[in-house]
Design a protein around this motif. Structure first.
Motif, PDB file in Angstrom:
ATOM      1  N   VAL A   1       0.988  -1.126   0.042  1.00 24.07           N
ATOM      2  CA  VAL A   1       0.019  -0.088  -0.069  1.00 24.07           C
ATOM      3  C   VAL A   1       0.928   1.324   0.055  1.00 24.07           C
ATOM      4  CG1 VAL A   1      -1.568   1.311   1.325  1.00 24.07           C
ATOM      5  CG2 VAL A   1      -2.048  -1.066   1.182  1.00 24.07           C
ATOM      6  N   GLN A   2       1.970   1.251   0.834  1.00 24.37           N
ATOM      7  CA  GLN A   2       2.921   2.369   0.793  1.00 24.37           C
ATOM      8  C   GLN A   2       3.653   2.635  -0.572  1.00 24.37           C
ATOM      9  OE1 GLN A   2       6.299   2.007   3.438  1.00 24.37           O
ATOM     10  NE2 GLN A   2       6.592   4.170   3.523  1.00 24.37           N
ATOM     11  N   GLY A   3       3.833   1.402  -1.384  1.00 23.46           N
ATOM     12  CA  GLY A   3       4.229   1.857  -2.785  1.00 23.46           C
ATOM     13  C   GLY A   3       3.464   2.312  -3.675  1.00 23.46           C
ATOM     14  N   PHE A   4       2.125   1.891  -3.608  1.00 27.20           N
ATOM     15  CA  PHE A   4       0.938   2.326  -4.453  1.00 27.20           C
ATOM     16  C   PHE A   4       0.760   3.876  -3.955  1.00 27.20           C
ATOM     17  CE2 PHE A   4       0.127  -1.997  -5.649  1.00 27.20           C
ATOM     18  CZ  PHE A   4       0.073  -1.753  -6.927  1.00 27.20           C
ATOM     19  N   GLN A   5       0.715   4.272  -2.755  1.00 31.81           N
ATOM     20  CA  GLN A   5       0.366   5.671  -2.279  1.00 31.81           C
ATOM     21  C   GLN A   5       1.539   6.731  -2.804  1.00 31.81           C
ATOM     22  OE1 GLN A   5       0.124   5.037   2.193  1.00 31.81           O
ATOM     23  NE2 GLN A   5      -2.264   4.780   1.747  1.00 31.81           N
ATOM     24  N   ALA A   6       2.946   5.955  -2.733  1.00 32.25           N
ATOM     25  CA  ALA A   6       3.954   6.731  -3.383  1.00 32.25           C
ATOM     26  C   ALA A   6       4.136   6.980  -4.954  1.00 32.25           C
ATOM     27  CB  ALA A   6       5.252   6.091  -3.276  1.00 32.25           C
ATOM     28  N   GLY A   7       3.013   6.277  -5.455  1.00 35.44           N
ATOM     29  CA  GLY A   7       2.905   6.379  -6.879  1.00 35.44           C
ATOM     30  C   GLY A   7       3.326   5.357  -8.108  1.00 35.44           C
ATOM     31  N   CYS A   8       3.521   4.281  -7.424  1.00 35.83           N
ATOM     32  CA  CYS A   8       4.150   3.091  -8.483  1.00 35.83           C
ATOM     33  C   CYS A   8       2.857   2.635  -9.036  1.00 35.83           C
ATOM     34  CB  CYS A   8       4.736   1.870  -7.513  1.00 35.83           C
ATOM     35  SG  CYS A   8       3.787   0.902  -6.710  1.00 35.83           S
ATOM     36  N   ASP A   9       3.279   2.184 -10.364  1.00 31.13           N
ATOM     37  CA  ASP A   9       2.084   1.596 -11.347  1.00 31.13           C
ATOM     38  C   ASP A   9       1.852   0.142 -10.735  1.00 31.13           C
ATOM     39  OD1 ASP A   9       1.579   3.773 -13.294  1.00 31.13           O
ATOM     40  OD2 ASP A   9       3.708   3.508 -13.364  1.00 31.13           O
ATOM     41  N   ASP A  10       2.718  -0.363 -10.244  1.00 31.21           N
ATOM     42  CA  ASP A  10       2.779  -2.091  -9.864  1.00 31.21           C
ATOM     43  C   ASP A  10       3.736  -2.331  -8.885  1.00 31.21           C
ATOM     44  OD1 ASP A  10       1.839  -4.817  -9.547  1.00 31.21           O
ATOM     45  OD2 ASP A  10       2.330  -4.986 -11.875  1.00 31.21           O
ATOM     46  N   TYR A  11       3.556  -3.384  -7.959  1.00 29.08           N
ATOM     47  CA  TYR A  11       4.480  -3.637  -7.066  1.00 29.08           C
ATOM     48  C   TYR A  11       4.709  -5.157  -7.134  1.00 29.08           C
ATOM     49  CZ  TYR A  11       6.289  -3.571  -2.102  1.00 29.08           C
ATOM     50  OH  TYR A  11       7.051  -3.705  -0.998  1.00 29.08           O
ATOM     51  N   VAL A  12       5.826  -5.667  -7.317  1.00 26.47           N
ATOM     52  CA  VAL A  12       6.402  -7.066  -7.524  1.00 26.47           C
ATOM     53  C   VAL A  12       6.972  -7.547  -6.365  1.00 26.47           C
ATOM     54  CG1 VAL A  12       7.547  -8.664  -9.051  1.00 26.47           C
ATOM     55  CG2 VAL A  12       6.351  -6.470  -9.926  1.00 26.47           C
ATOM     56  N   SER A  13       6.678  -8.591  -5.857  1.00 24.65           N
ATOM     57  CA  SER A  13       7.361  -9.170  -4.646  1.00 24.65           C
ATOM     58  C   SER A  13       8.582 -10.259  -4.934  1.00 24.65           C
ATOM     59  CB  SER A  13       6.510  -9.947  -3.779  1.00 24.65           C
ATOM     60  OG  SER A  13       5.299  -9.114  -3.157  1.00 24.65           O
ATOM     61  N   LYS A  14       9.695 -10.157  -4.259  1.00 26.58           N
ATOM     62  CA  LYS A  14      10.526 -11.052  -4.477  1.00 26.58           C
ATOM     63  C   LYS A  14      10.300 -12.122  -3.575  1.00 26.58           C
ATOM     64  CE  LYS A  14      14.116  -7.570  -5.165  1.00 26.58           C
ATOM     65  NZ  LYS A  14      15.370  -6.825  -4.464  1.00 26.58           N
ATOM     66  N   PRO A  15      10.748 -13.495  -4.113  1.00 23.30           N
ATOM     67  CA  PRO A  15      11.361 -13.546  -5.408  1.00 23.30           C
ATOM     68  C   PRO A  15       9.988 -13.508  -6.486  1.00 23.30           C
ATOM     69  CG  PRO A  15      11.107 -15.668  -4.250  1.00 23.30           C
ATOM     70  CD  PRO A  15      10.766 -14.483  -3.367  1.00 23.30           C
ATOM     71  N   PHE A  16      10.424 -13.179  -7.736  1.00 19.64           N
ATOM     72  CA  PHE A  16       9.386 -13.193  -8.695  1.00 19.64           C
ATOM     73  C   PHE A  16       9.599 -14.144  -9.735  1.00 19.64           C
ATOM     74  CE2 PHE A  16      12.885 -10.222  -9.580  1.00 19.64           C
ATOM     75  CZ  PHE A  16      13.524 -10.595 -11.158  1.00 19.64           C
ATOM     76  N   LYS A  17       8.655 -14.078 -10.433  1.00 18.84           N
ATOM     77  CA  LYS A  17       8.754 -15.381 -11.491  1.00 18.84           C
ATOM     78  C   LYS A  17       8.927 -14.669 -12.724  1.00 18.84           C
ATOM     79  CE  LYS A  17       5.577 -18.707  -9.328  1.00 18.84           C
ATOM     80  NZ  LYS A  17       5.153 -18.186  -8.132  1.00 18.84           N
TER      81      LYS A  17
END
Length: 151
Positions: A113-129
């Motif tokens: 939520v903090q990432g989206f509030q900062a203005g990101c378009d998407d948030y990807v968690s590690k480890p990612f595929k």
């Protein structure tokens, strides 16, 4: 990160900025191995790749060259200036014209939520595929075309 890594990924050592009819991926991460993994993935997808070890170097490079990358992959946990702060600064300077994907090992709801509030378009968690990350970038990335001015 050691001083040697910071020197290697310094603005002066950045990879060529853009190729004709290409797409540029900018990676901002304080871990060199992460750059290498992302570069391998996205050069296979037709992107040129520029990487920076910190947010200040990346912000300075965009200002100096006068055009935006087609997409930014931004690590959340970095020293001095966090990915959240870099994302906020990019939004202040360039609005919504620059796709920003935050990448982080922090996958709890509060951080996302903090990432989206900062203005990101998407948030990807590690480890990612790999396929998922490429699909997320492709759905948000600016399509090939002329370089976009930062003004």
């Amino acid at each position: 990160a050691s001083g040697a890594v910071l020197q290697f990924w310094d603005v002066a050592d950045a990879v060529p900025l853009m190729v004709k009819d290409g797409r540029e991926m900018m990676s901002i991460d304080d871990t060199q191995v992460n750059h290498m993994v992302l570069e391998r993935i996205f050069t296979k997808e037709g992107f040129t790749f520029t990487s920076f070890c910190d947010g200040k170097s990346a912000l300075d490079a965009i200002q100096e060259r006068g055009y935006l990358p087609d997409c930014v992959l931004l690590d959340v946990m970095m020293p001095e200036m966090s990915g959240i702060e870099v994302c906020q600064r990019l939004r202040e300077l360039y609005g919504q014209q620059l796709p920003i994907l935050l990448i982080s090992a922090k996958s709890d709801e509060e951080n996302i939520v903090q990432g989206f509030q900062a203005g990101c378009d998407d948030y990807v968690s590690k480890p990612f595929k790999r396929k998922e990350l490429v699909s997320r970038v492709e759905s948000r990335c600016v399509k090939p075309g002329p370089a976009r001015s930062v003004e």
